[in-house]
Motif scaffolding. Structure first.
Motif, PDB file in Angstrom:
ATOM      1  N   ARG A   1      17.923  -2.063  -7.683  1.00  0.00           N
ATOM      2  CA  ARG A   1      17.197  -0.841  -7.350  1.00  0.00           C
ATOM      3  C   ARG A   1      16.332  -1.073  -6.126  1.00  0.00           C
ATOM      4  NH1 ARG A   1      16.863   0.063 -13.209  1.00  0.00           N
ATOM      5  NH2 ARG A   1      14.936  -1.134 -13.338  1.00  0.00           N
ATOM      6  N   PRO A   2      16.058  -0.007  -5.350  1.00  0.00           N
ATOM      7  CA  PRO A   2      15.235  -0.168  -4.143  1.00  0.00           C
ATOM      8  C   PRO A   2      13.892  -0.834  -4.414  1.00  0.00           C
ATOM      9  CG  PRO A   2      16.276   1.977  -4.122  1.00  0.00           C
ATOM     10  CD  PRO A   2      16.599   1.364  -5.453  1.00  0.00           C
ATOM     11  N   ASP A   3      13.249  -0.510  -5.526  1.00  0.00           N
ATOM     12  CA  ASP A   3      11.949  -1.112  -5.825  1.00  0.00           C
ATOM     13  C   ASP A   3      12.070  -2.614  -6.044  1.00  0.00           C
ATOM     14  OD1 ASP A   3      10.299   1.188  -5.750  1.00  0.00           O
ATOM     15  OD2 ASP A   3      11.079   1.820  -7.687  1.00  0.00           O
TER      16      ASP A   3
ATOM     17  N   GLU B   1       0.820  -1.210   0.000  1.00  0.00           N
ATOM     18  CA  GLU B   1       0.000   0.000   0.000  1.00  0.00           C
ATOM     19  C   GLU B   1       0.855   1.262   0.000  1.00  0.00           C
ATOM     20  OE1 GLU B   1      -2.776  -0.132   3.184  1.00  0.00           O
ATOM     21  OE2 GLU B   1      -3.906  -1.826   2.375  1.00  0.00           O
ATOM     22  N   GLU B   2       2.037   1.203   0.604  1.00  0.00           N
ATOM     23  CA  GLU B   2       2.919   2.369   0.694  1.00  0.00           C
ATOM     24  C   GLU B   2       4.223   2.078  -0.048  1.00  0.00           C
ATOM     25  OE1 GLU B   2       2.080   5.180   1.935  1.00  0.00           O
ATOM     26  OE2 GLU B   2       0.189   4.624   2.887  1.00  0.00           O
ATOM     27  N   TRP B   3       4.113   1.612  -1.265  1.00  0.00           N
ATOM     28  CA  TRP B   3       5.279   1.101  -1.989  1.00  0.00           C
ATOM     29  C   TRP B   3       6.384   2.138  -2.148  1.00  0.00           C
ATOM     30  CZ3 TRP B   3       5.650  -3.938  -4.013  1.00  0.00           C
ATOM     31  CH2 TRP B   3       6.819  -4.189  -4.743  1.00  0.00           C
ATOM     32  N   ASP B   4       6.041   3.291  -2.647  1.00  0.00           N
ATOM     33  CA  ASP B   4       7.068   4.310  -2.906  1.00  0.00           C
ATOM     34  C   ASP B   4       7.807   4.689  -1.633  1.00  0.00           C
ATOM     35  OD1 ASP B   4       6.374   4.301  -5.558  1.00  0.00           O
ATOM     36  OD2 ASP B   4       5.020   6.017  -5.398  1.00  0.00           O
ATOM     37  N   HIS B   5       7.055   4.910  -0.570  1.00  0.00           N
ATOM     38  CA  HIS B   5       7.686   5.291   0.684  1.00  0.00           C
ATOM     39  C   HIS B   5       8.529   4.141   1.238  1.00  0.00           C
ATOM     40  CE1 HIS B   5       8.212   7.123   4.627  1.00  0.00           C
ATOM     41  NE2 HIS B   5       7.826   5.980   5.161  1.00  0.00           N
ATOM     42  N   ALA B   6       8.007   2.922   1.149  1.00  0.00           N
ATOM     43  CA  ALA B   6       8.725   1.774   1.714  1.00  0.00           C
ATOM     44  C   ALA B   6      10.049   1.528   1.002  1.00  0.00           C
ATOM     45  CB  ALA B   6       7.844   0.534   1.641  1.00  0.00           C
ATOM     46  N   ALA B   7      10.072   1.658  -0.334  1.00  0.00           N
ATOM     47  CA  ALA B   7      11.313   1.409  -1.073  1.00  0.00           C
ATOM     48  C   ALA B   7      12.403   2.387  -0.659  1.00  0.00           C
ATOM     49  CB  ALA B   7      11.036   1.505  -2.569  1.00  0.00           C
TER      50      ALA B   7
ATOM     51  N   PHE C   1      15.457   1.012   1.674  1.00  0.00           N
ATOM     52  CA  PHE C   1      16.598   0.730   0.807  1.00  0.00           C
ATOM     53  C   PHE C   1      17.166   1.970   0.115  1.00  0.00           C
ATOM     54  CE2 PHE C   1      13.631  -2.933   0.614  1.00  0.00           C
ATOM     55  CZ  PHE C   1      14.403  -3.839   1.336  1.00  0.00           C
ATOM     56  N   GLY C   2      16.596   3.132   0.357  1.00  0.00           N
ATOM     57  CA  GLY C   2      17.047   4.334  -0.340  1.00  0.00           C
ATOM     58  C   GLY C   2      18.463   4.739   0.014  1.00  0.00           C
ATOM     59  N   ARG C   3      18.908   4.491   1.266  1.00  0.00           N
ATOM     60  CA  ARG C   3      20.254   4.897   1.691  1.00  0.00           C
ATOM     61  C   ARG C   3      21.221   3.728   1.755  1.00  0.00           C
ATOM     62  NH1 ARG C   3      20.154   8.626   6.866  1.00  0.00           N
ATOM     63  NH2 ARG C   3      22.329   8.792   6.151  1.00  0.00           N
ATOM     64  N   GLY C   4      20.814   2.619   1.165  1.00  0.00           N
ATOM     65  CA  GLY C   4      21.712   1.465   1.157  1.00  0.00           C
ATOM     66  C   GLY C   4      21.846   0.857   2.535  1.00  0.00           C
ATOM     67  N   GLU C   5      22.954   0.189   2.767  1.00  0.00           N
ATOM     68  CA  GLU C   5      23.165  -0.510   4.032  1.00  0.00           C
ATOM     69  C   GLU C   5      23.540   0.428   5.163  1.00  0.00           C
ATOM     70  OE1 GLU C   5      25.729  -3.863   3.721  1.00  0.00           O
ATOM     71  OE2 GLU C   5      24.929  -4.484   1.779  1.00  0.00           O
ATOM     72  N   SER C   6      23.726   1.709   4.849  1.00  0.00           N
ATOM     73  CA  SER C   6      24.050   2.667   5.916  1.00  0.00           C
ATOM     74  C   SER C   6      22.807   3.237   6.566  1.00  0.00           C
ATOM     75  CB  SER C   6      24.892   3.809   5.343  1.00  0.00           C
ATOM     76  OG  SER C   6      24.159   4.520   4.349  1.00  0.00           O
ATOM     77  N   GLY C   7      21.623   2.944   5.995  1.00  0.00           N
ATOM     78  CA  GLY C   7      20.407   3.516   6.545  1.00  0.00           C
ATOM     79  C   GLY C   7      19.949   2.823   7.818  1.00  0.00           C
ATOM     80  N   GLU C   8      19.386   3.608   8.729  1.00  0.00           N
ATOM     81  CA  GLU C   8      18.892   3.061   9.990  1.00  0.00           C
ATOM     82  C   GLU C   8      17.708   2.134   9.754  1.00  0.00           C
ATOM     83  OE1 GLU C   8      18.789   2.267  13.963  1.00  0.00           O
ATOM     84  OE2 GLU C   8      20.292   3.459  12.895  1.00  0.00           O
ATOM     85  N   ALA C   9      16.838   2.483   8.787  1.00  0.00           N
ATOM     86  CA  ALA C   9      15.677   1.644   8.508  1.00  0.00           C
ATOM     87  C   ALA C   9      16.113   0.280   7.973  1.00  0.00           C
ATOM     88  CB  ALA C   9      14.763   2.338   7.499  1.00  0.00           C
ATOM     89  N   TRP C  10      17.157   0.266   7.157  1.00  0.00           N
ATOM     90  CA  TRP C  10      17.652  -1.017   6.651  1.00  0.00           C
ATOM     91  C   TRP C  10      18.177  -1.880   7.794  1.00  0.00           C
ATOM     92  CZ3 TRP C  10      18.110  -5.122   3.995  1.00  0.00           C
ATOM     93  CH2 TRP C  10      19.270  -5.894   4.017  1.00  0.00           C
ATOM     94  N   ARG C  11      18.900  -1.267   8.712  1.00  0.00           N
ATOM     95  CA  ARG C  11      19.421  -2.054   9.841  1.00  0.00           C
ATOM     96  C   ARG C  11      18.275  -2.600  10.689  1.00  0.00           C
ATOM     97  NH1 ARG C  11      23.522   2.033   9.772  1.00  0.00           N
ATOM     98  NH2 ARG C  11      22.431   3.240  11.371  1.00  0.00           N
ATOM     99  N   SER C  12      17.208  -1.792  10.880  1.00  0.00           N
ATOM    100  CA  SER C  12      16.051  -2.279  11.643  1.00  0.00           C
ATOM    101  C   SER C  12      15.407  -3.461  10.932  1.00  0.00           C
ATOM    102  CB  SER C  12      15.023  -1.153  11.828  1.00  0.00           C
ATOM    103  OG  SER C  12      15.583  -0.078  12.557  1.00  0.00           O
ATOM    104  N   LEU C  13      15.288  -3.372   9.604  1.00  0.00           N
ATOM    105  CA  LEU C  13      14.711  -4.471   8.832  1.00  0.00           C
ATOM    106  C   LEU C  13      15.571  -5.724   8.961  1.00  0.00           C
ATOM    107  CD1 LEU C  13      12.741  -5.689   6.770  1.00  0.00           C
ATOM    108  CD2 LEU C  13      14.128  -4.635   4.964  1.00  0.00           C
ATOM    109  N   ARG C  14      16.872  -5.538   8.855  1.00  0.00           N
ATOM    110  CA  ARG C  14      17.755  -6.714   8.918  1.00  0.00           C
ATOM    111  C   ARG C  14      17.681  -7.361  10.299  1.00  0.00           C
ATOM    112  NH1 ARG C  14      23.557  -7.098   5.935  1.00  0.00           N
ATOM    113  NH2 ARG C  14      23.888  -9.322   6.290  1.00  0.00           N
ATOM    114  N   ASP C  15      17.618  -6.546  11.323  1.00  0.00           N
ATOM    115  CA  ASP C  15      17.502  -7.114  12.684  1.00  0.00           C
ATOM    116  C   ASP C  15      16.178  -7.856  12.837  1.00  0.00           C
ATOM    117  OD1 ASP C  15      19.945  -6.024  13.255  1.00  0.00           O
ATOM    118  OD2 ASP C  15      19.127  -4.248  14.267  1.00  0.00           O
ATOM    119  N   TRP C  16      15.111  -7.277  12.259  1.00  0.00           N
ATOM    120  CA  TRP C  16      13.803  -7.936  12.367  1.00  0.00           C
ATOM    121  C   TRP C  16      13.799  -9.249  11.590  1.00  0.00           C
ATOM    122  CZ3 TRP C  16       9.902  -9.108   8.801  1.00  0.00           C
ATOM    123  CH2 TRP C  16       8.654  -9.451   9.352  1.00  0.00           C
TER     124      TRP C  16
END
Length: 794
Positions: free
Chosen positions: A388-390, A341-347, A351-366
């Motif tokens: 690509r993030p998408d 439902e929130e595809w653009d925002h979620a991508a 994944f927008g900042r690569g592996e340096s992003g805090e959201a990516w680290r949270s996803l990987r931990d989850w």
């Protein structure tokens, strides 16, 4: 309404509008079925059903409406006065609630459809209602509507529900298709279709669970019927009007039932805060705490009634779950739906900042906490790869819940959804144009159809991808060959671009937006239907070229039934049309130039003809010396050779007998002058201003000193040919022939007894020669004039 018994219907009571009368045999002719739609147009080819006998005598069947339900058919009819109505015929085995029928006539609300008549005929229940030609509410839901429009729609539907509930009627199937639009501007809505309605003597009863699932309240799963059910449906309609997205789009019935039974329907994506409050109040899962007429009325008056917090699902412990958009998710399927439902925002978020992003680290931990060992392949093979993030989000969603329908960029990608992408890519003004273009490029460049084939319902996507790439290869080979042909114009290359990614586009013009690429995708997804559309487009292309164009005719002859060649023909048609239009413009320009040249020539001719009078006067004036010459000559002949009293005449000491009287000589002189003057006047009248200022007498002009030109040039001017042809005129020959002859004859006449006769011969021969010379001059002038006209109009 009066209650009567209709013969032939088994004696069943029928309520009929008193204003409706039995029609005569002159039934108005049916109109075009395409113009009798309730929302999407009447079914083509005419109605397949017939009216019951009890109705056929009073109404003429116009069309069968395509908006058919599970329990009834809809027919558009017309009475003898031209009024149009909709007859709802319940299918055999389905019966309307008689208690609802009894209460409908008492309803007095402008937002509830007026039922003109109800009854039973030929073993089937029927209802006759007023016709709403504007269609239903679905026709207004092409995208998000302004908050003011949503509020107005909610107010009218709430008024209709209050009227129904006040009469003890629960609709049970409120959805956009059952809300008719009487007027779009200003907005006027009515609630219709009471086939599933029930009359309630208590506040809550249980009945069969017939419903439209996407708009059904959670309690309807168990068959519970109460007014709160209709208010939930209103909340779903309000949410869809405000967001432009239908509820549970792309989800299977099993997934929808699971969602309704276990989770709330959020309204956080409703942009306007007031409309969001209304949707939240109406979508409370507990029917006892859901907003009803009272709270909606307060909201319409500007109030903010309390919204019950949904406690159907326990809150996750603080800090537990994956945070996203203000919530924490533990359930994989729920997280997958939220990401879709929130595809653009979620991508961009994950994944927008690569592996340096805090959201990516949270996803990987989850992900690390999930018991599924396939997460390792997900992380190492896709989420940390150079994608690509998408694309990363697509792999994540598939891992989270492969039972979802295939989605990418937030759009469902089932095989039946693919043909519509080409149409969206070809409409730059459409709200989904950019998404369709991005989706098409992504499906091709990243070979995502094979990935999407891993979702439920996407099994055919892998085969479609193979066929798609085969079509693209064949197309690129075809257009490369066509562009290399000498017969096609240079501008055609831009209309026949290569399809596919950058690796093939370097060979030709770019397919941007990728309409061609997505057309080939439609050909792979729906071969038969797309072939028909391409063939029809090719026929229209042929018809659009109204004049023969050699290269286009060659292309059309070679198209045959090959869809790729027909597609090339369709794309080439605009170039042929431009060529035809260029020809037309050239013809128009040539016609305008020709008209201008003709106008200039006509002006020149008018000026030439305007000089006729002066030319005639000049010709007559300059011929007067001829008359004087002939009279003087006649007098001299008469004086020198006139007979004496004894009938003899003396010349040079010699006596001769006989002679011509002076009167005769004078008459012939006048006649000779008239012939010569008439010849010159005729030439002057024809030539107009082109007639020589001094006529044919250049020798006289020289004597008078009017010109200093030579005899040859004067004679050419006299003949009228010097200006245009440069040829020598006939005047010099005339003078060289006539003057010496005149002198010789005069000398001879002085020495002969027949001087008078010779003079008469001269009076005849000279005018004849003059007239012949004038004719020659006129002929040469006409030839020169025609040549001048041809050059002027060329």
């Amino acid at each position: 309404m009066a209650e009567v018994e209709e013969p032939g219907n088994g004696g069943a009571p029928t309520r009929r509008d008193p204003g409706v009368t039995r029609r005569d045999a002159n039934v108005p002719p049916p109109r075009d079925p395409r113009a009798t739609r309730r929302d999407a147009g009447a079914a083509p080819g005419g109605a397949l059903l017939r009216l019951p006998d009890a109705l056929a005598g009073r109404f003429g069947l116009v069309a069968e409406l395509p908006v058919q339900g599970a329990e009834s058919d809809l027919l558009l009819v017309r009475d003898e006065r031209g009024g149009e109505f909709v007859v709802k015929l319940f299918r055999r085995g389905y019966h309307a609630d008689r208690e609802v029928w009894e209460k409908l006539p008492a309803l007095d609300s402008p937002h509830v459809l007026r039922i003109v008549e109800t009854g039973h005929a030929d073993g089937r229940d029927y209802e006759i209602a007023e016709y709403a030609p504007e269609g239903n509410l679905r026709s207004l839901m092409a995208g998000p509507l302004p908050a003011e429009t949503v509020t107005e729609a909610a107010a009218q539907l709430a008024a209709g529900l209050r009227a129904l509930h006040g009469a003890g009627i629960v609709h049970r199937d409120l959805k956009p298709e059952n809300v008719l639009v009487l007027s779009a501007d200003p907005l006027r809505l009515v609630i219709a279709d009471f086939g599933l309605s029930r009359v309630l003597e208590q506040s809550v009863v249980f009945a069969s669970a017939s419903r439209t699932l996407a708009y059904a309240a959670p309690e309807s799963l168990s068959g519970q019927v109460s007014p709160a059910r209709d208010w939930w449906s209103l909340g779903m309609i309000v949410r869809e009007l405000a967001t432009g997205r239908p509820p549970f789009a792309g989800l299977s019935e099993t997934a929808v039932v699971d969602h309704l039974a276990t989770r709330p329907v959020g309204a956080d994506d409703v942009p306007d805060p007031r409309v969001r409050l209304l949707a939240q109040g109406l979508l409370a899962r507990d029917p006892r705490r859901r907003w009803s007429a009272e709270q909606v009325g307060q909201w319409l008056d500007g109030g903010s009634p309390a919204v019950a917090r949904d406690a159907a699902r326990p809150e996750a412990p603080p800090g537990a779950g994956l945070p996203f958009r203000g919530r924490r998710y533990q359930d994989r399927a729920e997280l997958a739906r939220a990401l879709v439902e929130e595809w653009d925002h979620a991508a961009l978020y994950f994944f927008g900042r690569g592996e340096s992003g805090e959201a990516w680290r949270s996803l990987r931990d989850w992900l690390a906490e999930q018991p599924d060992d396939s997460r390792i392949a997900l992380v190492d093979g896709h989420l940390t790869a150079k994608l690509r993030p998408d694309v990363k989000l697509l792999h994540l969603v598939r891992w989270l819940d492969p039972t979802l329908p295939p989605h990418h960029l937030g759009r469902r990608v089932l095989p039946e959804d693919l043909p519509g992408l080409a149409a969206l890519a070809g409409e730059p003004g459409h709200a989904d144009h950019r998404t369709a273009c991005l989706l098409g490029r992504a499906l091709w460049d990243d070979r995502l159809l094979k990935v999407l084939a891993g979702f439920e319902g996407g099994e055919q996507l892998a085969r479609i991808d193979d066929q798609w790439r085969s079509h693209v290869t064949a197309w690129n080979e075809l257009v490369s060959w066509l562009r290399s042909q000498d017969a096609v114009p240079p501008g055609l290359a831009a209309r026949l671009p290569s399809a596919g990614g950058d690796e093939v586009r370097v060979a030709g013009p770019s397919d941007d937006p990728p309409v061609l690429l997505l057309t080939l995708l439609a050909l792979a997804a729906e071969p038969a239907r797309t072939r028909q559309r391409i063939a029809a487009a090719a026929e229209r292309a042929r018809a659009s070229v109204t004049e023969p164009v050699a290269w286009f005719a060659w292309l059309a002859e070679g198209a045959g039934d090959d869809p790729l060649r027909q597609l090339a023909l369709t794309r080439a048609a605009p170039e042929a049309v431009l060529e035809v239009e260029a020809r037309h413009r050239d013809r128009q320009a040539a016609a305008r130039r020709s008209e201008a040249l003709r106008a200039r020539w006509a002006e020149r001719e008018r000026a030439r003809l305007a000089g006729r009078r002066a030319a005639v006067v000049r010709a007559a004036a300059w011929s007067l010396p001829i008359l004087a010459f002939w009279l003087a000559g006649s007098w001299m002949v008469d004086a020198m050779f006139s007979p004496s009293g004894d009938g003899t005449s003396r010349v040079g000491g010699f006596q001769r007998s006989g002679g011509v009287p002076f009167v005769t000589l004078a008459a012939f002189s006048a006649l000779a002058w008239a012939v010569q003057c008439g010849a010159e006047v005729l030439v002057a009248r024809v030539q107009g201003r082109d007639y020589l200022p001094y006529g044919p007498w250049s020798w006289l002009s020289r004597l008078l000193g009017a010109t200093g030109q030579s005899l040859s040039k004067a004679s050419r001017t006299m003949s009228g040919a010097a200006r245009r042809t440069g040829r020598r005129g006939c005047g010099v020959f005339l003078l060289l022939g006539v003057v010496p002859l005149l002198l010789v004859l005069l000398l001879v006449s002085m020495m002969t007894a027949v001087a008078g006769l010779l003079w008469l011969l001269l009076l005849v021969a000279t005018p004849a020669a003059h007239a012949a010379g004038a004719g020659v001059r006129l002929h040469r002038w006409r030839r020169a004039h025609e040549e001048a006209e041809r050059k002027a109009l060329a």
